[in-house]
Scaffold this active site. Structure first.
Site, PDB file in Angstrom:
ATOM      1  N   SER A 254       0.213  -1.163  -0.335  1.00 20.57           N
ATOM      2  CA  SER A 254       0.139  -0.191  -0.105  1.00 20.57           C
ATOM      3  C   SER A 254       0.357   1.014  -0.052  1.00 20.57           C
ATOM      4  O   SER A 254       0.353   1.985  -0.397  1.00 20.57           O
ATOM      5  CB  SER A 254      -0.474   0.278   1.023  1.00 20.57           C
ATOM      6  OG  SER A 254       0.127   0.110   2.327  1.00 20.57           O
TER       7      SER A 254
ATOM      8  N   ASP B 251      -5.183   8.066   8.811  1.00 21.89           N
ATOM      9  CA  ASP B 251      -5.069   7.056   9.641  1.00 21.89           C
ATOM     10  C   ASP B 251      -3.816   5.891  10.656  1.00 21.89           C
ATOM     11  O   ASP B 251      -3.715   5.876  11.366  1.00 21.89           O
ATOM     12  CB  ASP B 251      -5.355   5.671   8.450  1.00 21.89           C
ATOM     13  CG  ASP B 251      -3.907   5.266   7.815  1.00 21.89           C
ATOM     14  OD1 ASP B 251      -2.370   5.824   7.721  1.00 21.89           O
ATOM     15  OD2 ASP B 251      -4.320   4.376   6.526  1.00 21.89           O
TER      16      ASP B 251
ATOM     17  N   HIS C 257      -0.700   5.023   6.905  1.00 24.68           N
ATOM     18  CA  HIS C 257       0.054   5.860   5.801  1.00 24.68           C
ATOM     19  C   HIS C 257       0.680   6.932   5.776  1.00 24.68           C
ATOM     20  O   HIS C 257       0.363   7.887   6.458  1.00 24.68           O
ATOM     21  CB  HIS C 257      -0.779   4.757   4.663  1.00 24.68           C
ATOM     22  CG  HIS C 257      -0.809   3.771   4.528  1.00 24.68           C
ATOM     23  ND1 HIS C 257      -2.307   3.184   4.860  1.00 24.68           N
ATOM     24  CD2 HIS C 257      -0.719   3.026   3.416  1.00 24.68           C
ATOM     25  CE1 HIS C 257      -2.090   1.969   5.302  1.00 24.68           C
ATOM     26  NE2 HIS C 257      -0.947   1.377   4.052  1.00 24.68           N
TER      27      HIS C 257
END
Length: 339
Positions: A78, A243, A246
Site C-alpha cells: 500500500s 489513518d 500510511h
C-alpha cells in the site's frame, strides 16, 4: 554486530530454501499477535483505494528528438501504491516519475502494479504483470514491501527469498531495481509497548536481511527506516495520513526525496562525484551484512553492490540536496498539496 549476524542468517536461510528460525519465543509471539490485533482496530482507512497515477510525466520534454520515454515500474504494497492520499500527483510513483523526468530531461511513463495489503508472495504476480508486454519492459523498477510480512508473521527467510526472486527476474529482463526496504513499524502511533519494541526489532531485522538478498540479486536498496525517514518521528502529525499508519502527501514527498537520488544513480543520471563515498558522512565500502544492518537503523541510507564480492557501498544520499530543478519539482507538489 549481532544485527548483522541475524540478517546474514536470515538471508542464508532464504538462499538455501530454509524457513528461517523464529526470532521470538512462543509467549512473545502470542503477545505480539494480541497487540497487532489491538493496533489494527485503531488504525483506520484501509478500505480506501489509492489514486490511479499511471501515465506520462515530463510533458515539457516530449518533443525532444531521439529521447524516448523512460519507463518506471512501481511494485509492492500500500505504501508503494500511495494508500492514504487522494490525488494521483501525491503518490510516490507520480513524485518519482516527475523527479526522474526533471533529472533525465525526458518523459517518464509510470506503471504501478503495487497492491494494498500485498505481502512478498504477491511479487511473483506483480513482476509477471509488469513484464507482460515485451514492448514496455521498464527501464527501472521501485519495490516497497515488507511491512505486511511482519504483521502477518511471514517467516523472514521466506520473505527475503520471494523478494530476491522478484529482483532477479526484473534484472534478468534488463530492469534496474531499487528496493525500499521494510519500514520501522515501531514508529506507528497506534502501536503501543511492548509491540512497539517488538515491531521495531522485527522490521529492522527484515530490512537488513532484505538488503543482503537484494544486493545478491543485483539490485540496490534504500532504507525506509522509521517509516520513510527520521522526519516521521519528529513530525508525525504532518507526515502521517489520517489513518496514522500510511504517509500523508507531505510524507510521500519526503519518501520521494529519499528514493529519487538512488533511482537516478541506478540509471547513470547522477553526477559521478556523488558516487564516491564521503568518509565525513560515514559512507564507505563495508561487508554486506554490516552495511545492511547500519542502513536498517537509519532512514534514507542506500546500499549498492560492488564488484568485490561480499562488500557493499553504503551511502547517505538522503541528506544531500537534489539538483535545484529536481527539488523544485517535488517542492512544487508540496506547495500545491498544502493549498
Amino acid at each position: 554486530m549481532q544485527r548483522a549476524r541475524v540478517a546474514r542468517r536470515i538471508a542464508a536461510a532464504a538462499a538455501y530454501g530454509g524457513g528461517g528460525a523464529g526470532l521470538l519465543g512462543g509467549a512473545a509471539l502470542g503477545l505480539l499477535l494480541t497487540e497487532v490485533a489491538l493496533a489494527r482496530r485503531v488504525v483506520g482507512g484501509r478500505g480506501d483505494t489509492p489514486p490511479h497515477a499511471d501515465g506520462r510525466y515530463g510533458s515539457a520534454f516530449v518533443h525532444r528528438l531521439g529521447r524516448p520515454p523512460l519507463r518506471l515500474g512501481v511494485l509492492g504494497d500500500s505504501t508503494a501504491a500511495g494508500q492514504g492520499v487522494h490525488r494521483p500527483r501525491q503518490t510516490p510513483g507520480a513524485l518519482l516519475a516527475s523527479g526522474l523526468a526533471a533529472v533525465a530531461e525526458r518523459p517518464v511513463e509510470l506503471r504501478t502494479v503495487a497492491l494494498s495489503g500485498a505481502q512478498s508472495y504477491d511479487l511473483e504476480r506483480q513482476v509477471t504483470q509488469i513484464l507482460s508486454d515485451p514492448e514496455r519492459i521498464p527501464d527501472v523498477c521501485v519495490i516497497m514491501i515488507g511491512a505486511n510480512d511482519v504483521t502477518h508473521r511471514m517467516p523472514a527467510a521466506r520473505s527475503v527469498r520471494l523478494l530476491s526472486e522478484a529482483v532477479r527476474r526484473l534484472r534478468d529482463a534488463g530492469c534496474e531495481v531499487v528496493v525500499g526496504t521494510c519500514p520501522d513499524l515501531g514508529t506507528i502511533e497506534p502501536v503501543y509497548q511492548p509491540l512497539r519494541w517488538l515491531a521495531r526489532r522485527l522490521s529492522r531485522q527484515l530490512a537488513a536481511a532484505q538488503t543482503i538478498g537484494v544486493l545478491e540479486a543485483g539490485g540496490r536498496t534504500v532504507s525506509l527506516g522509521d517509516l520513510l525517514g527520521p522526519e516521521f518521528a519528529a513530525n508525525p502529525r504532518e507526515l502521517f495520513g489520517p489513518d496514522n499508519f500510511h504517509p500523508s502527501a507531505e510524507g510521500y514527498a519526503t519518501a520521494a526525496m529519499a528514493v529519487l537520488p538512488t533511482l537516478c544513480a541506478a540509471l547513470g543520471l547522477w553526477p559521478e562525484d556523488e558516487e564516491r563515498p564521503d568518509a565525513a558522512r560515514r559512507e564507505g565500502i563495508l561487508p554486506v551484512a554490516r552495511a545492511a544492518a547500519e542502513a536498517a537503523a537509519e532512514g534514507g541510507t542506500e546500499v549498492t553492490p560492488t564488484a568485490r564480492g561480499r562488500w557493499a557501498l553504503l551511502k547517505h544520499r538522503k541528506r544531500r540536496r537534489l539538483p535545484a530543478h529536481t527539488e523544485a519539482v517535488v517542492n512544487h507538489f508540496r506547495a500545491r498539496d498544502r493549498t
